[in-house]
Design an enzyme around this catalytic site. Structure first.
Site, PDB file in Angstrom:
ATOM      1  N   ASP A  21     -92.506  27.693 -23.681  1.00  0.00           N
ATOM      2  CA  ASP A  21     -92.406  26.094 -25.248  1.00  0.00           C
ATOM      3  C   ASP A  21     -92.031  26.266 -25.943  1.00  0.00           C
ATOM      4  O   ASP A  21     -91.381  27.618 -26.381  1.00  0.00           O
ATOM      5  CB  ASP A  21     -94.490  26.425 -26.019  1.00  0.00           C
ATOM      6  CG  ASP A  21     -94.532  25.292 -27.242  1.00  0.00           C
ATOM      7  OD1 ASP A  21     -93.439  24.439 -27.085  1.00  0.00           O
ATOM      8  OD2 ASP A  21     -95.135  25.361 -27.839  1.00  0.00           O
ATOM      9  N   GLY A  22     -91.077  25.560 -26.221  1.00  0.00           N
ATOM     10  CA  GLY A  22     -89.684  25.234 -26.997  1.00  0.00           C
ATOM     11  C   GLY A  22     -88.667  24.914 -26.241  1.00  0.00           C
ATOM     12  O   GLY A  22     -88.266  26.136 -24.808  1.00  0.00           O
ATOM     13  N   GLY A  23     -87.605  23.842 -26.111  1.00  0.00           N
ATOM     14  CA  GLY A  23     -86.427  23.442 -25.382  1.00  0.00           C
ATOM     15  C   GLY A  23     -86.560  23.371 -23.874  1.00  0.00           C
ATOM     16  O   GLY A  23     -86.111  23.461 -23.375  1.00  0.00           O
ATOM     17  N   ASP A  75     -99.944  21.625 -31.313  1.00  0.00           N
ATOM     18  CA  ASP A  75     -99.055  22.235 -32.180  1.00  0.00           C
ATOM     19  C   ASP A  75     -99.533  22.493 -33.203  1.00  0.00           C
ATOM     20  O   ASP A  75     -99.110  21.016 -34.354  1.00  0.00           O
ATOM     21  CB  ASP A  75     -97.548  22.092 -32.322  1.00  0.00           C
ATOM     22  CG  ASP A  75     -96.526  22.953 -31.380  1.00  0.00           C
ATOM     23  OD1 ASP A  75     -96.977  23.919 -30.348  1.00  0.00           O
ATOM     24  OD2 ASP A  75     -96.296  21.529 -30.636  1.00  0.00           O
ATOM     25  N   MET A  81     -92.633  31.839 -26.225  1.00  0.00           N
ATOM     26  CA  MET A  81     -92.156  30.251 -26.976  1.00  0.00           C
ATOM     27  C   MET A  81     -90.661  31.249 -26.692  1.00  0.00           C
ATOM     28  O   MET A  81     -90.297  31.829 -26.649  1.00  0.00           O
ATOM     29  CB  MET A  81     -92.499  30.862 -28.671  1.00  0.00           C
ATOM     30  CG  MET A  81     -93.277  30.460 -28.876  1.00  0.00           C
ATOM     31  SD  MET A  81     -94.186  29.137 -28.900  1.00  0.00           S
ATOM     32  CE  MET A  81     -92.793  28.143 -29.678  1.00  0.00           C
ATOM     33  N   SER A 116     -96.213  17.659 -25.707  1.00  0.00           N
ATOM     34  CA  SER A 116     -96.654  18.852 -27.396  1.00  0.00           C
ATOM     35  C   SER A 116     -96.798  17.143 -28.471  1.00  0.00           C
ATOM     36  O   SER A 116     -95.869  16.561 -28.369  1.00  0.00           O
ATOM     37  CB  SER A 116     -95.694  18.945 -27.666  1.00  0.00           C
ATOM     38  OG  SER A 116     -96.106  19.632 -29.629  1.00  0.00           O
ATOM     39  N   MET A 124    -100.528  28.783 -35.148  1.00  0.00           N
ATOM     40  CA  MET A 124     -99.648  29.326 -35.809  1.00  0.00           C
ATOM     41  C   MET A 124    -100.257  29.294 -36.677  1.00  0.00           C
ATOM     42  O   MET A 124     -99.616  28.593 -37.744  1.00  0.00           O
ATOM     43  CB  MET A 124     -98.124  28.188 -35.662  1.00  0.00           C
ATOM     44  CG  MET A 124     -97.840  28.866 -33.680  1.00  0.00           C
ATOM     45  SD  MET A 124     -96.556  27.142 -33.502  1.00  0.00           S
ATOM     46  CE  MET A 124     -96.820  25.815 -32.762  1.00  0.00           C
ATOM     47  N   GLY A 161     -92.390  18.257 -25.240  1.00  0.00           N
ATOM     48  CA  GLY A 161     -92.918  17.545 -26.659  1.00  0.00           C
ATOM     49  C   GLY A 161     -91.218  16.053 -26.628  1.00  0.00           C
ATOM     50  O   GLY A 161     -91.321  15.344 -26.198  1.00  0.00           O
ATOM     51  N   SER A 162     -90.259  16.358 -27.347  1.00  0.00           N
ATOM     52  CA  SER A 162     -88.889  15.660 -27.868  1.00  0.00           C
ATOM     53  C   SER A 162     -88.449  15.607 -26.313  1.00  0.00           C
ATOM     54  O   SER A 162     -88.454  13.866 -25.983  1.00  0.00           O
ATOM     55  CB  SER A 162     -88.426  16.140 -28.369  1.00  0.00           C
ATOM     56  OG  SER A 162     -87.860  17.634 -27.670  1.00  0.00           O
ATOM     57  N   HIS A 193    -102.607  25.105 -29.186  1.00  0.00           N
ATOM     58  CA  HIS A 193    -101.065  26.779 -29.651  1.00  0.00           C
ATOM     59  C   HIS A 193    -101.891  26.623 -31.644  1.00  0.00           C
ATOM     60  O   HIS A 193    -101.556  26.194 -32.152  1.00  0.00           O
ATOM     61  CB  HIS A 193    -100.418  25.937 -29.717  1.00  0.00           C
ATOM     62  CG  HIS A 193     -99.429  27.721 -30.432  1.00  0.00           C
ATOM     63  ND1 HIS A 193     -97.977  26.854 -30.082  1.00  0.00           N
ATOM     64  CD2 HIS A 193     -99.288  28.436 -30.350  1.00  0.00           C
ATOM     65  CE1 HIS A 193     -96.884  28.258 -30.542  1.00  0.00           C
ATOM     66  NE2 HIS A 193     -98.107  29.263 -31.295  1.00  0.00           N
ATOM     67  N   HIS A 230    -101.001  19.294 -25.334  1.00  0.00           N
ATOM     68  CA  HIS A 230    -100.516  20.307 -26.468  1.00  0.00           C
ATOM     69  C   HIS A 230    -100.193  20.250 -27.338  1.00  0.00           C
ATOM     70  O   HIS A 230     -99.749  18.836 -28.315  1.00  0.00           O
ATOM     71  CB  HIS A 230     -99.685  20.894 -26.193  1.00  0.00           C
ATOM     72  CG  HIS A 230     -99.443  22.284 -26.054  1.00  0.00           C
ATOM     73  ND1 HIS A 230     -99.293  23.404 -26.156  1.00  0.00           N
ATOM     74  CD2 HIS A 230     -98.087  22.478 -27.509  1.00  0.00           C
ATOM     75  CE1 HIS A 230     -99.176  24.176 -26.964  1.00  0.00           C
ATOM     76  NE2 HIS A 230     -98.586  24.209 -27.469  1.00  0.00           N
ATOM     77  N   GLY A 287     -91.975  26.729 -35.164  1.00  0.00           N
ATOM     78  CA  GLY A 287     -92.230  25.961 -36.690  1.00  0.00           C
ATOM     79  C   GLY A 287     -91.336  24.806 -36.828  1.00  0.00           C
ATOM     80  O   GLY A 287     -92.090  23.541 -37.451  1.00  0.00           O
ATOM     81  N   PHE A 288     -91.069  24.315 -35.678  1.00  0.00           N
ATOM     82  CA  PHE A 288     -90.291  23.077 -35.425  1.00  0.00           C
ATOM     83  C   PHE A 288     -89.983  22.453 -34.810  1.00  0.00           C
ATOM     84  O   PHE A 288     -89.241  23.315 -33.165  1.00  0.00           O
ATOM     85  CB  PHE A 288     -88.563  23.014 -36.518  1.00  0.00           C
ATOM     86  CG  PHE A 288     -89.300  23.206 -37.916  1.00  0.00           C
ATOM     87  CD1 PHE A 288     -89.119  22.556 -38.549  1.00  0.00           C
ATOM     88  CD2 PHE A 288     -89.192  24.447 -38.135  1.00  0.00           C
ATOM     89  CE1 PHE A 288     -89.241  22.656 -40.412  1.00  0.00           C
ATOM     90  CE2 PHE A 288     -88.923  25.056 -39.980  1.00  0.00           C
ATOM     91  CZ  PHE A 288     -88.989  24.032 -40.533  1.00  0.00           C
ATOM     92  N   GLY A 289     -90.186  21.448 -33.948  1.00  0.00           N
ATOM     93  CA  GLY A 289     -89.751  21.077 -32.639  1.00  0.00           C
ATOM     94  C   GLY A 289     -88.339  20.438 -32.145  1.00  0.00           C
ATOM     95  O   GLY A 289     -87.487  20.564 -33.151  1.00  0.00           O
ATOM     96  N   GLY A 290     -87.631  20.607 -31.296  1.00  0.00           N
ATOM     97  CA  GLY A 290     -86.989  20.064 -30.952  1.00  0.00           C
ATOM     98  C   GLY A 290     -85.256  20.888 -30.712  1.00  0.00           C
ATOM     99  O   GLY A 290     -84.288  20.329 -30.973  1.00  0.00           O
ATOM    100  N   MET A 340     -99.687  24.259 -37.417  1.00  0.00           N
ATOM    101  CA  MET A 340     -98.913  25.226 -38.080  1.00  0.00           C
ATOM    102  C   MET A 340     -99.723  25.134 -39.549  1.00  0.00           C
ATOM    103  O   MET A 340    -100.393  23.797 -40.118  1.00  0.00           O
ATOM    104  CB  MET A 340     -97.419  24.132 -38.533  1.00  0.00           C
ATOM    105  CG  MET A 340     -97.574  24.879 -36.481  1.00  0.00           C
ATOM    106  SD  MET A 340     -95.062  24.241 -36.847  1.00  0.00           S
ATOM    107  CE  MET A 340     -95.079  23.692 -34.867  1.00  0.00           C
TER     108      MET A 340
END
Length: 230
Positions: free
Chosen positions: A177-179, A36, A139, A9, A70, A199-200, A68, A34, A144-147, A38
């Site tokens: 997507d997420g963590g 994101d 998700m 991402s 949002m 992402g991170s 994606h 990817h 709303g936020f990365g990391g 928003m």
């Protein structure tokens, strides 16, 4: 079984060097870019629009771009992202007044279409839409936020969606997507995912001065994915 795709991402990339960062991640073995997107309305953050997608295409990025959305509403921006070079466009069903129409709009504009489900969003939208879906994105954090950290109960949701896809007999990718990190990607893959947004985990790896800084993290993710299929 589908090939596993790793989709970094760009939300976690260095936007001052975005083209270079994306090209390095792809050179290191990533499959998909990817996005994101928003709007500070549907989710509490403001990120990027079609001009960034177009800029990456002009920079020479030829890999699939997975957008994606949002945002709410979604229909106005779909043609713009398609024109800018998106390959997949996914959106949250509760952000559309007419889910079927939005899915068809994506396909009419030459892209592959998909729905996104937050951790607490029920899957009943799939009951009437599988024939217009190319990707389902789950998700594993609240958007709303990365990391953020992976929410464990989403594993059960992955199993359920995998069963739905297999029962449909359709060619649909299952994305998470997420963590997503090295220490949990094997379990996520074993549950049924084939596309992994990281992402991170990717763009936060290595030192900026190292042109091959993404090699080791993407290899580590691949190694874990191989174990899931062993």
């Amino acid at each position: 079984m589908k090939d596993n795709w790793i989709a970094p991402s760009i939300l976690s990339a260095d936007f001052a060097r975005l083209g270079e960062e994306v090209q390095q991640a792809l050179k290191s073995g990533a499959d998909v870019v990817h996005f994101d997107v928003m709007d500070n309305h549907y989710v509490p953050n403001l990120t990027i629009g079609p001009l960034v997608c177009e800029a990456l295409r002009k920079h020479g990025v030829t890999a699939p771009i997975d957008v994606h959305l949002m945002i709410k509403p979604v229909d106005r921006i779909i043609p713009d992202f398609a024109k800018a070079g998106a390959s997949y466009i996914t959106f949250h069903p509760e952000a559309s007044d007419h889910v079927d129409r939005s899915l068809q709009l994506i396909r009419d504009n030459g892209c592959k279409s998909g729905l996104v489900f937050n951790p607490g969003t029920p899957l009943n939208y799939l009951d009437y839409a599988m024939d217009k879906i190319d990707m389902i994105l789950l998700m594993s954090v609240n958007p709303g936020f990365g990391g953020q950290s992976f929410i464990p109960y989403v594993i059960d949701k992955i199993h359920e969606v995998r069963q739905r896809i297999d029962a449909s007999g359709r060619d649909i990718r299952l994305e998470i997507d997420g963590g997503v990190k090295v220490d949990n990607i094997r379990e996520i893959a074993a549950a049924g995912c084939d596309t992994f947004v990281a992402g991170s985990a990717v763009f936060g790896a290595g030192k900026d001065s190292d042109p091959n800084r993404y090699d080791s993290i993407i290899k580590a993710l691949r190694d874990e994915l191989a174990k899931a299929r062993a």
